[in-house]
Design a protein around this motif. Structure first.
Motif, mmCIF file in Angstrom:
data_model
loop_
_atom_site.group_PDB
_atom_site.id
_atom_site.type_symbol
_atom_site.label_atom_id
_atom_site.label_comp_id
_atom_site.label_asym_id
_atom_site.label_seq_id
_atom_site.Cartn_x
_atom_site.Cartn_y
_atom_site.Cartn_z
ATOM 1 N N ASP A 1 0.842 -1.195 0.000
ATOM 2 C CA ASP A 1 0.000 0.000 0.000
ATOM 3 C C ASP A 1 0.879 1.248 0.000
ATOM 4 O O ASP A 1 1.957 1.268 0.603
ATOM 5 C CB ASP A 1 -0.892 0.018 1.240
ATOM 6 N N LEU A 2 0.401 2.262 -0.663
ATOM 7 C CA LEU A 2 1.159 3.503 -0.793
ATOM 8 C C LEU A 2 0.176 4.660 -0.655
ATOM 9 O O LEU A 2 -0.769 4.781 -1.447
ATOM 10 C CB LEU A 2 1.847 3.547 -2.159
ATOM 11 N N GLN A 3 0.372 5.487 0.361
ATOM 12 C CA GLN A 3 -0.569 6.569 0.619
ATOM 13 C C GLN A 3 -0.560 7.613 -0.491
ATOM 14 O O GLN A 3 -1.608 8.125 -0.887
ATOM 15 C CB GLN A 3 -0.246 7.241 1.965
ATOM 16 N N ARG A 4 0.624 7.904 -1.014
ATOM 17 C CA ARG A 4 0.698 8.907 -2.080
ATOM 18 C C ARG A 4 1.993 8.755 -2.860
ATOM 19 O O ARG A 4 3.042 8.443 -2.303
ATOM 20 C CB ARG A 4 0.600 10.324 -1.514
ATOM 21 N N HIS A 5 1.870 8.966 -4.172
ATOM 22 C CA HIS A 5 3.011 8.888 -5.068
ATOM 23 C C HIS A 5 2.746 9.865 -6.204
ATOM 24 O O HIS A 5 1.604 10.017 -6.649
ATOM 25 C CB HIS A 5 3.172 7.460 -5.606
ATOM 26 N N GLU A 6 3.796 10.517 -6.696
ATOM 27 C CA GLU A 6 3.615 11.494 -7.758
ATOM 28 C C GLU A 6 4.494 11.166 -8.962
ATOM 29 O O GLU A 6 5.672 10.836 -8.807
ATOM 30 C CB GLU A 6 3.971 12.903 -7.264
ATOM 31 N N LEU A 7 3.906 11.271 -10.142
ATOM 32 C CA LEU A 7 4.669 11.218 -11.387
ATOM 33 C C LEU A 7 4.630 12.606 -12.009
ATOM 34 O O LEU A 7 3.558 13.193 -12.176
ATOM 35 C CB LEU A 7 4.073 10.198 -12.355
ATOM 36 N N TRP A 8 5.825 13.132 -12.342
ATOM 37 C CA TRP A 8 5.940 14.464 -12.911
ATOM 38 C C TRP A 8 6.346 14.383 -14.384
ATOM 39 O O TRP A 8 7.131 13.522 -14.775
ATOM 40 C CB TRP A 8 6.985 15.278 -12.148
ATOM 41 N N SER A 9 5.815 15.301 -15.163
ATOM 42 C CA SER A 9 6.211 15.442 -16.565
ATOM 43 C C SER A 9 5.960 16.875 -16.984
ATOM 44 O O SER A 9 4.938 17.470 -16.600
ATOM 45 C CB SER A 9 5.413 14.483 -17.458
ATOM 46 N N GLY A 10 6.892 17.438 -17.726
ATOM 47 C CA GLY A 10 6.745 18.828 -18.143
ATOM 48 C C GLY A 10 6.783 19.802 -16.992
ATOM 49 O O GLY A 10 6.162 20.877 -17.064
ATOM 50 N N GLY A 11 7.476 19.444 -15.921
ATOM 51 C CA GLY A 11 7.628 20.357 -14.800
ATOM 52 C C GLY A 11 6.448 20.438 -13.858
ATOM 53 O O GLY A 11 6.383 21.339 -13.017
ATOM 54 N N ARG A 12 5.514 19.503 -13.957
ATOM 55 C CA ARG A 12 4.360 19.524 -13.058
ATOM 56 C C ARG A 12 3.910 18.095 -12.767
ATOM 57 O O ARG A 12 4.178 17.168 -13.549
ATOM 58 C CB ARG A 12 3.205 20.314 -13.675
ATOM 59 N N PRO A 13 3.207 17.888 -11.645
ATOM 60 C CA PRO A 13 2.717 16.541 -11.344
ATOM 61 C C PRO A 13 1.593 16.146 -12.293
ATOM 62 O O PRO A 13 0.628 16.887 -12.463
ATOM 63 C CB PRO A 13 2.217 16.654 -9.892
ATOM 64 N N ARG A 14 1.728 14.988 -12.921
ATOM 65 C CA ARG A 14 0.700 14.501 -13.850
ATOM 66 C C ARG A 14 -0.219 13.471 -13.192
ATOM 67 O O ARG A 14 -1.406 13.417 -13.500
ATOM 68 C CB ARG A 14 1.392 13.881 -15.066
ATOM 69 N N ILE A 15 0.338 12.641 -12.328
ATOM 70 C CA ILE A 15 -0.461 11.662 -11.584
ATOM 71 C C ILE A 15 -0.040 11.755 -10.131
ATOM 72 O O ILE A 15 1.134 11.544 -9.805
ATOM 73 C CB ILE A 15 -0.243 10.226 -12.108
ATOM 74 N N SER A 16 -0.979 12.077 -9.254
ATOM 75 C CA SER A 16 -0.670 12.230 -7.844
ATOM 76 C C SER A 16 -1.787 11.570 -7.037
ATOM 77 O O SER A 16 -2.911 12.079 -6.989
ATOM 78 C CB SER A 16 -0.554 13.720 -7.484
ATOM 79 N N GLN A 17 -1.496 10.429 -6.448
ATOM 80 C CA GLN A 17 -2.519 9.683 -5.722
ATOM 81 C C GLN A 17 -1.883 8.556 -4.927
ATOM 82 O O GLN A 17 -0.681 8.322 -4.995
ATOM 83 C CB GLN A 17 -3.526 9.092 -6.711
ATOM 84 N N GLY A 18 -2.719 7.836 -4.180
ATOM 85 C CA GLY A 18 -2.270 6.659 -3.469
ATOM 86 C C GLY A 18 -2.596 5.401 -4.244
ATOM 87 O O GLY A 18 -3.366 5.429 -5.219
ATOM 88 N N TYR A 19 -2.007 4.285 -3.822
ATOM 89 C CA TYR A 19 -2.217 3.001 -4.490
ATOM 90 C C TYR A 19 -2.384 1.907 -3.441
ATOM 91 O O TYR A 19 -1.674 1.886 -2.436
ATOM 92 C CB TYR A 19 -1.039 2.664 -5.407
ATOM 93 N N ALA A 20 -3.303 1.002 -3.704
ATOM 94 C CA ALA A 20 -3.447 -0.172 -2.856
ATOM 95 C C ALA A 20 -2.503 -1.257 -3.359
ATOM 96 O O ALA A 20 -2.096 -1.256 -4.536
ATOM 97 C CB ALA A 20 -4.889 -0.677 -2.892
ATOM 98 N N ALA A 21 -2.149 -2.165 -2.482
ATOM 99 C CA ALA A 21 -1.324 -3.300 -2.907
ATOM 100 C C ALA A 21 -2.030 -4.038 -4.036
ATOM 101 O O ALA A 21 -3.250 -4.211 -4.029
ATOM 102 C CB ALA A 21 -1.084 -4.234 -1.731
ATOM 103 N N ASN A 22 -1.245 -4.451 -5.042
ATOM 104 C CA ASN A 22 -1.723 -5.179 -6.226
ATOM 105 C C ASN A 22 -2.443 -4.291 -7.240
ATOM 106 O O ASN A 22 -3.029 -4.812 -8.191
ATOM 107 C CB ASN A 22 -2.620 -6.356 -5.849
ATOM 108 N N SER A 23 -2.399 -2.960 -7.049
ATOM 109 C CA SER A 23 -3.018 -2.084 -8.036
ATOM 110 C C SER A 23 -2.028 -1.763 -9.152
ATOM 111 O O SER A 23 -0.815 -1.940 -9.021
ATOM 112 C CB SER A 23 -3.539 -0.802 -7.383
ATOM 113 N N LEU A 24 -2.572 -1.275 -10.245
ATOM 114 C CA LEU A 24 -1.823 -1.153 -11.502
ATOM 115 C C LEU A 24 -1.823 0.287 -11.991
ATOM 116 O O LEU A 24 -2.789 1.022 -11.828
ATOM 117 C CB LEU A 24 -2.485 -2.060 -12.550
#
Length: 305
Positions: A65-88
């Protein structure tokens, strides 16, 4: 001297993990698929360097489980959210991503080049796959089971069976392409593919209690609800609900030919709520009530049961 790189380690290298457990296919006929187990400890927290853009899909399956994770592209966060174990989560590296690691976690990263997807489509005689898209955080039981089978191989990558690795990687990639392949699932004339139509009809026919949503049907075909409904109409000539009513009426006709079968029992067996429900639908679609149709068909010359 720069650290030694291995095939498919784009994510691990960006995270500064140059010795992460990794596997790759050996004998697939097209581009190879790389798999890396990512273990981010507290020392990895922070922004990673950007992965150089390339036309390669990264499918990340979170093992914790992950409460929050961010993927950045073009100098800004594009995906910012948490993930449950086994999620894709699936992204294409062509956009050039970096990650903001906010807490320790573990994941499995699949490195799937465009050429690997093109090869799958070519082998199946299907159009090229334009994209792989899924809602970040999707729980996919098929991927979960396949990943569970693969995980023990990361304990001793050098001893893993190449045949086993190839088979699991092929199964996962094929599933991702079938389930999340976007336009590759769509007929250019807006129709359902034969396997999609077959699956939709199987599901409709099998749920006699009627507890089946349009969203569930669309999901099984790898399509959005709106596209599935439109494609079903174009392919079949009616809505899924109308097809199901016709299917149930055809089932009822077969049972009505047995003079010993009570109409009320036939109604329940065919998925209608009761005899009156079956009578309304049957009469609307055939022009005759079940009792009248039975008499005309020669099943029971007299008063219907």
């Amino acid at each position: 001297m720069p650290p030694r790189r291995s095939y498919g380690d784009a994510v691990a290298h960006s995270f500064g993990m140059n010795a992460a457990p990794a596997l790759r296919t050996r004998s697939l006929p097209h581009a190879q698929i790389g798999m890396t187990r990512i273990s981010c400890g507290a020392e990895r927290i922070g922004m990673t360097p950007q992965i150089p853009p390339e036309d390669t899909f990264i499918a990340a399956i979170y093992l914790t489980d992950l409460q929050r994770h961010e993927l950045w592209s073009g100098g800004r966060p594009r995906i910012s959210q948490g993930y449950a174990a086994n999620s894709l989560r699936i992204v294409n590296l062509v956009e050039g991503y970096s990650a903001n690691i906010l807490e320790p976690h573990e994941a499995l990263s699949f490195y799937i080049p465009r050429a690997a997807l093109d090869g799958l489509a070519e082998d199946a005689g299907r159009p090229a796959i334009a994209d792989l898209r899924c809602v970040p955080g999707t729980l996919d039981p098929v991927v979960g089971h396949l990943v569970s089978a693969l995980l023990p191989a990361f304990q001793a990558p050098g001893e893993a069976s190449p045949l086993f690795i190839d088979q699991v990687a092929q199964a996962i990639t094929t599933h991702l392409a079938d389930r999340y392949g976007g336009q590759s699932q769509r007929d250019p004339k807006g129709r359902l593919a034969p396997q999609q139509l077959r699956r939709a009809k199987e599901l409709l026919a099998s749920r006699r209690d009627g507890d089946l949503t349009l969203a569930a049907l669309a999901r099984e075909c790898g399509l959005s609800r709106s596209y599935f409904l439109q494609a079903f109409r174009v392919t079949v000539g009616c809505t899924p609900h109308r097809w199901l009513q016709r299917h149930r009426v055809e089932q009822a006709k077969g049972m009505l030919r047995d003079p010993a079968a009570a109409i009320a029992e036939i109604a329940i067996l065919c998925g209608f709520a009761d005899q009156s429900h079956m009578t309304r639908v049957f009469t609307r679609l055939t022009g005759h009530s079940p009792a009248a149709w039975r008499r005309l068909a020669g099943g029971l010359p007299g008063k219907a049961r």
